[in-house]
Write an enzyme that holds these catalytic residues in place. Structure first.
Site: not given
Length: 279
Positions: A152, A134, A148
């Site tokens: 994650k 991650s 993004y």
């Protein structure tokens, strides 16, 4: 030290390449997935007996399952590393629908598919490790990184839940949260949405300074980070999270303290929505 077999996605660059190189140097075996085999030809030439490259696009869920089946059919796989992914930068309204779909398919759905495909094999062999790559951006959010972060934060929630489900089978799950590192991430692998003039000079475009080489080098050493990830496979029980990089840890702790303070301030508000005691 007994050698292990690792299945690692996305080994042509970044953390995947650093991790694979370090594993091969110490005598472990690696099944590494790539989209372009030529990028790991050097590893295949140097470690013909312990490195096998497999062409895989993790957005192809059927291909992910076939790759996992083939890896375990060849023998025990001790550690599965879900690493393939990329960064996408830009304000939320600058990002196209196609870009949204692709980063979710890569960073989130691809990782979920890999882990789900590996679980029955890990159970059958009596245990193993899953390492989900991650970022400290899985806990800390910045403007211009919304998609993004979405992938994650999503994969971290998935992995944390799965860790509790599979612990009785001897399967450990670790989420790795690196800070900025001197990988290809800043030098071309990051993708940037087409800009909208309205966001020029706004916080949504602050990422441009981070991507600019003139801003200086990132503090993280990919080889040292790879070493810590490898060492985690020998830690029992498996650490649920590992933050790599002092800058990343400081930022994470600051955000978590602020978040806890915000929750503590809501005690009366939260209680006000309960039924009165005895009812």
């Amino acid at each position: 030290m007994n050698s292990r077999t690792w299945l690692v996605t996305g080994v042509s660059s970044g953390f995947g390449h650093a991790l694979t190189t370090r594993l091969l140097e110490r005598g472990d075996r690696v099944i590494g997935t790539v989209r372009t085999p030529d990028k790991v030809a050097d590893l295949g030439g140097k470690y013909p007996d312990t490195f096998r490259a497999v062409v895989l696009d993790v957005t192809d869920t059927a291909a992910v399952r076939r790759t996992v089946e083939a890896a375990f059919a060849a023998g025990r796989v001790d550690v599965v590393v879900s690493n393939a992914g990329y960064g996408l930068f830009g304000a939320a309204e600058e990002i196209t629908d196609t870009q949204v779909d692709h980063i979710i398919a890569t960073n989130l759905t691809g990782s979920i598919t890999l882990i789900r495909a590996a679980l029955p094999h890990l159970r059958a062999q009596g245990g193993g490790r899953i390492i989900q790559m991650s970022t400290y951006g899985g806990q800390v959010a910045f403007p211009g990184n919304s998609l993004y972060h979405a992938t994650k934060w999503g994969i971290e929630g998935f992995a944390e839940s799965v860790a509790q489900e599979v612990a009785p089978f001897g399967i450990g799950v670790t989420i790795v949260e690196p800070g900025g590192a001197r990988t290809e991430f800043r030098r071309g692998s990051a993708r940037v949405a087409d800009p909208i003039d309205a966001y020029a000079g706004s916080p949504a475009h602050a990422f441009r300074a981070m991507l600019d080489p003139a801003g200086g080098l990132a503090p993280g050493d990919p080889r040292r980070m790879a070493a810590r990830i490898i060492e985690s496979a020998d830690t029992h029980p498996a650490p649920l999270r590992m933050v790599l990089g002092s800058q990343a840890l400081d930022a994470t702790l600051g955000v978590l303290r602020e978040r806890i303070g915000g929750f503590e301030a809501q005690r009366d508000l939260a209680a006000s929505t309960d039924f009165p005691a005895g009812q």
